[in-house]
Design a protein around this motif. Structure first.
Motif, PDB file in Angstrom:
ATOM      1  N   TYR A  67       0.808  -1.217   0.000  1.00  0.00           N
ATOM      2  CA  TYR A  67       0.000   0.000   0.000  1.00  0.00           C
ATOM      3  C   TYR A  67       0.844   1.271   0.000  1.00  0.00           C
ATOM      4  N   THR A  68       2.034   1.239   0.602  1.00  0.00           N
ATOM      5  CA  THR A  68       2.914   2.394   0.428  1.00  0.00           C
ATOM      6  C   THR A  68       3.280   2.509  -1.049  1.00  0.00           C
ATOM      7  N   HIS A  69       3.500   1.352  -1.692  1.00  0.00           N
ATOM      8  CA  HIS A  69       3.772   1.363  -3.132  1.00  0.00           C
ATOM      9  C   HIS A  69       2.582   1.912  -3.908  1.00  0.00           C
ATOM     10  N   MET A  70       1.366   1.478  -3.556  1.00  0.00           N
ATOM     11  CA  MET A  70       0.186   1.942  -4.266  1.00  0.00           C
ATOM     12  C   MET A  70       0.004   3.448  -4.139  1.00  0.00           C
ATOM     13  N   PHE A  71       0.075   3.956  -2.903  1.00  0.00           N
ATOM     14  CA  PHE A  71      -0.133   5.392  -2.702  1.00  0.00           C
ATOM     15  C   PHE A  71       1.004   6.218  -3.289  1.00  0.00           C
ATOM     16  N   GLU A  72       2.238   5.713  -3.214  1.00  0.00           N
ATOM     17  CA  GLU A  72       3.352   6.419  -3.857  1.00  0.00           C
ATOM     18  C   GLU A  72       3.132   6.466  -5.368  1.00  0.00           C
ATOM     19  N   SER A  73       2.616   5.376  -5.945  1.00  0.00           N
ATOM     20  CA  SER A  73       2.329   5.351  -7.380  1.00  0.00           C
ATOM     21  C   SER A  73       1.300   6.415  -7.753  1.00  0.00           C
ATOM     22  N   ILE A  74       0.265   6.514  -6.923  1.00  0.00           N
ATOM     23  CA  ILE A  74      -0.798   7.487  -7.190  1.00  0.00           C
ATOM     24  C   ILE A  74      -0.257   8.909  -7.115  1.00  0.00           C
ATOM     25  N   ILE A  75       0.472   9.204  -6.049  1.00  0.00           N
ATOM     26  CA  ILE A  75       0.948  10.568  -5.813  1.00  0.00           C
ATOM     27  C   ILE A  75       2.039  10.962  -6.804  1.00  0.00           C
ATOM     28  N   ARG A  76       2.998  10.061  -7.003  1.00  0.00           N
ATOM     29  CA  ARG A  76       4.133  10.403  -7.859  1.00  0.00           C
ATOM     30  C   ARG A  76       3.785  10.383  -9.343  1.00  0.00           C
ATOM     31  N   SER A  77       2.677   9.716  -9.710  1.00  0.00           N
ATOM     32  CA  SER A  77       2.284   9.680 -11.114  1.00  0.00           C
ATOM     33  C   SER A  77       1.904  11.067 -11.619  1.00  0.00           C
ATOM     34  N   ASN A  78       1.421  11.902 -10.723  1.00  0.00           N
ATOM     35  CA  ASN A  78       1.033  13.261 -11.106  1.00  0.00           C
ATOM     36  C   ASN A  78       1.232  14.183  -9.912  1.00  0.00           C
ATOM     37  N   PRO A  79       2.496  14.527  -9.602  1.00  0.00           N
ATOM     38  CA  PRO A  79       2.784  15.300  -8.384  1.00  0.00           C
ATOM     39  C   PRO A  79       2.257  16.722  -8.402  1.00  0.00           C
ATOM     40  N   ASP A  80       1.848  17.219  -9.572  1.00  0.00           N
ATOM     41  CA  ASP A  80       1.360  18.598  -9.655  1.00  0.00           C
ATOM     42  C   ASP A  80      -0.121  18.722  -9.293  1.00  0.00           C
ATOM     43  N   LYS A 136      -3.505  18.647  -7.004  1.00  0.00           N
ATOM     44  CA  LYS A 136      -3.801  19.036  -5.623  1.00  0.00           C
ATOM     45  C   LYS A 136      -4.448  17.891  -4.845  1.00  0.00           C
ATOM     46  N   SER A 137      -5.014  16.926  -5.560  1.00  0.00           N
ATOM     47  CA  SER A 137      -5.656  15.792  -4.899  1.00  0.00           C
ATOM     48  C   SER A 137      -5.648  14.603  -5.848  1.00  0.00           C
ATOM     49  N   TRP A 138      -5.845  13.423  -5.260  1.00  0.00           N
ATOM     50  CA  TRP A 138      -5.811  12.181  -6.029  1.00  0.00           C
ATOM     51  C   TRP A 138      -6.935  11.273  -5.551  1.00  0.00           C
ATOM     52  N   TYR A 139      -7.439  10.416  -6.472  1.00  0.00           N
ATOM     53  CA  TYR A 139      -8.529   9.505  -6.131  1.00  0.00           C
ATOM     54  C   TYR A 139      -8.017   8.097  -5.833  1.00  0.00           C
ATOM     55  N   VAL A 140      -8.689   7.426  -4.903  1.00  0.00           N
ATOM     56  CA  VAL A 140      -8.435   6.024  -4.592  1.00  0.00           C
ATOM     57  C   VAL A 140      -9.730   5.429  -4.070  1.00  0.00           C
TER      58      VAL A 140
END
Length: 531
Positions: free
Chosen positions: A149-162, A164-168
């Motif tokens: 899950y750290t991998h999953m959330f890092e993937s989500i965040i780092r995929s588009n660091p610009d 302001k929010s991300w969906y999961v």
């Protein structure tokens, strides 16, 4: 449409090369970022220190070879603070290299998370499958420590660091990760596997002894990550807001983490409201368009109903080395358990936006199935409270949402006095409908009025809904929020049962029924004590 790129496969089980590489990466990160004890013959309990090399061999990260070189072994208590920092520097370097691969940036469009707010169809949504349920309107601070899950959330965040929010997606799984990691017969039979609702309805709801079997849910909650911090030990601290509920339509991937296509499911009252509103404007609108426009309307209200500016009240110097001692439980409590309404938007603004547009034409590429809400109900994935239909047949109680809403507030007032609760979440109190006549002795109206007077003090910011906020939106929010007061009573499966009720009216009835049961029980206890 909102998009966020994900490192994932479009098949249920990830491509073998991708899986091998990902698992090797997770193995490395887990050993370096969070030292753990392993049983090694003749070596006792040791800590593995790993030096890692990426050997470039071709265009894609998927095709890179990966080697792990075990450099040394030391006992856990021999690591100094300086060595810990050095170890985490290696981790961050590995992460930057891993997540910055060109294959993450659109090499395979099938791996992209796509949110179509006009239909509520979400493709390739990563899922956080845990042993509890979150409800729309709530906020939470997640402490993420498991490698997948750290991998999953890092993937989500780092995929588009610009962004302001991300969906999961948040999906209930009995036992959480322990269930995923187990090799029990139930896991092999498919009860705990990720599946779409059509496949889930084929599974037996009874176990061998005739009892109700546990299974992975197919009704979940869409979360928005609005803030995060990286801890000094590799964990993640995330602030999330629960926005909508969804149904899993199709499983896409289960390893190294789950991904699925999902469909946002509005309440029946939201669809009915759209039907009443647009039928007078355009008689040619179909039932599917009423459904999709209800979804689009709900997403439009997010601007007002969910304050995206709320942030974690902890150090944010982008050093990625937050310690547990830097986190104040008192400060975190101020942003929990409900998402505050926005102070920069207003119902008038949202309503003006709606009035300027017509019903949105359905995109045939993302068009949900006809009568999907009815289909899911008939499949038993959404279900009303049994006593609701019984009372409806008897007809001895008004079942309008307005009546149920007012009755709930009266019981909440009694409940708080019985429990002698000194505190009530202000976000819940702010849902108290204005301009109502309340019975003698009703205290919550006085409390809300006094809170509004305190707003004259700059540090005080109590929010209360106004008359221009649609009643069906207010009642939906209350139907999810009011059950939080009952959680200390430890009612099994309360949240998931609330999530699976298809209507606002049904949830209000369910909450009211539970308050009535508590009130009757309290009277019986008082009578017993007097005797």
């Amino acid at each position: 449409m909102c998009r966020s790129t994900m490192t994932s496969s479009s098949s249920l089980h990830a491509n073998s090369k991708t899986s091998m590489f990902t698992y090797a990466f997770l193995f490395t990160i887990f050993h370096i970022a969070k030292p753990f004890s392993v049983s090694i013959p003749a070596a006792g309990r040791r800590n593995q220190y790993i030096n890692s090399h990426f050997l470039s061999s071709s265009r894609s990260r998927k095709e890179k070879e990966f080697t792990l070189i075990f450099m040394s072994e030391r006992k856990d208590d021999q690591e100094s603070e300086e060595e810990k920092r050095a170890r985490m520097n290696i981790v961050r370097s590995l992460q930057r290299s891993f997540y910055s691969s060109p294959s993450d940036v659109g090499e395979n469009n099938d791996s992209e998370t796509i949110v179509d707010v006009t239909t509520g169809t979400i493709s390739n949504l990563p899922l956080w499958r845990v042993g509890w349920t979150e409800l729309p309107g709530r906020s939470n601070v997640l402490n993420v420590f498991e490698p997948k899950y750290t991998h999953m959330f890092e993937s989500i965040i780092r995929s588009n660091p610009d962004r302001k929010s991300w969906y999961v997606g948040h999906l209930f799984l009995p036992g959480g990760s322990k269930t995923l990691d187990s090799k029990t017969d139930d896991s092999n039979s498919g009860n705990f596997r990720l599946s779409g609702w059509k496949d889930a309805k084929k599974l037996s709801i009874f176990d061998d002894s005739g009892g109700i079997t546990q299974r992975s849910a197919v009704i979940g909650t869409l979360l928005r990550i609005v803030d995060f911090r990286r801890m000094n030990d590799g964990k993640l601290l995330l602030l999330v807001q629960a926005l909508e509920r969804f149904v899993v339509v199709r499983a896409r991937q289960e390893t190294p983490f789950s991904i699925a296509d999902v469909q946002i499911i509005p309440d029946e009252e939201e669809v009915e409201w759209q039907q009443q509103y647009f039928s007078s404007i355009n008689e040619s609108i179909t039932k599917t368009e009423f459904f999709t426009d209800a979804v689009a309307e709900s997403f439009r209200w997010h601007e007002y109903e969910y304050d995206e500016r709320v942030r974690l009240s902890v150090r944010n110097d982008e050093k990625d080395d937050l310690r547990s001692t830097d986190i104040s439980g008192v400060d975190l409590k101020r942003i929990l358990p409900f998402v505050p309404y926005s102070s920069t938007s207003s119902p008038k603004h949202i309503i003006d936006q709606r009035n300027k547009r017509e019903a949105v034409p359905v995109n045939n590429m993302n068009k949900p199935e006809d009568e999907i809400l009815l289909q899911i109900k008939e499949a038993g994935m959404l279900r009303e409270v049994p006593t609701l239909s019984l009372e409806d047949l008897i007809g001895n109680r008004s079942l309008t949402t307005d009546h149920l809403e007012k009755s709930i507030w009266i019981f909440i007032d009694k409940y708080l006095r019985i429990k002698e609760m000194p505190y009530m979440p202000e976000e819940l109190l702010g849902l108290l409908p204005p301009n109502q006549s309340w019975p003698t002795g009703f205290c919550l109206e006085k409390l809300a009025t006094s809170k509004l007077l305190e707003n004259r003090v700059p540090s005080k910011k109590f929010f209360r809904v106004t008359n221009d906020y649609p009643a069906h939106r207010r009642q939906k929010r209350l139907s999810f929020a009011a059950s939080s007061l009952l959680e200390p009573s430890r009612i099994d499966g309360l949240r998931q049962s609330m999530l699976e009720i298809p209507s606002t009216r049904g949830r209000l009835w369910s909450v009211l029924e539970k308050f009535e049961i508590y009130h009757i029980k309290n009277k019986i206890d008082e009578k017993s004590n007097r005797q």
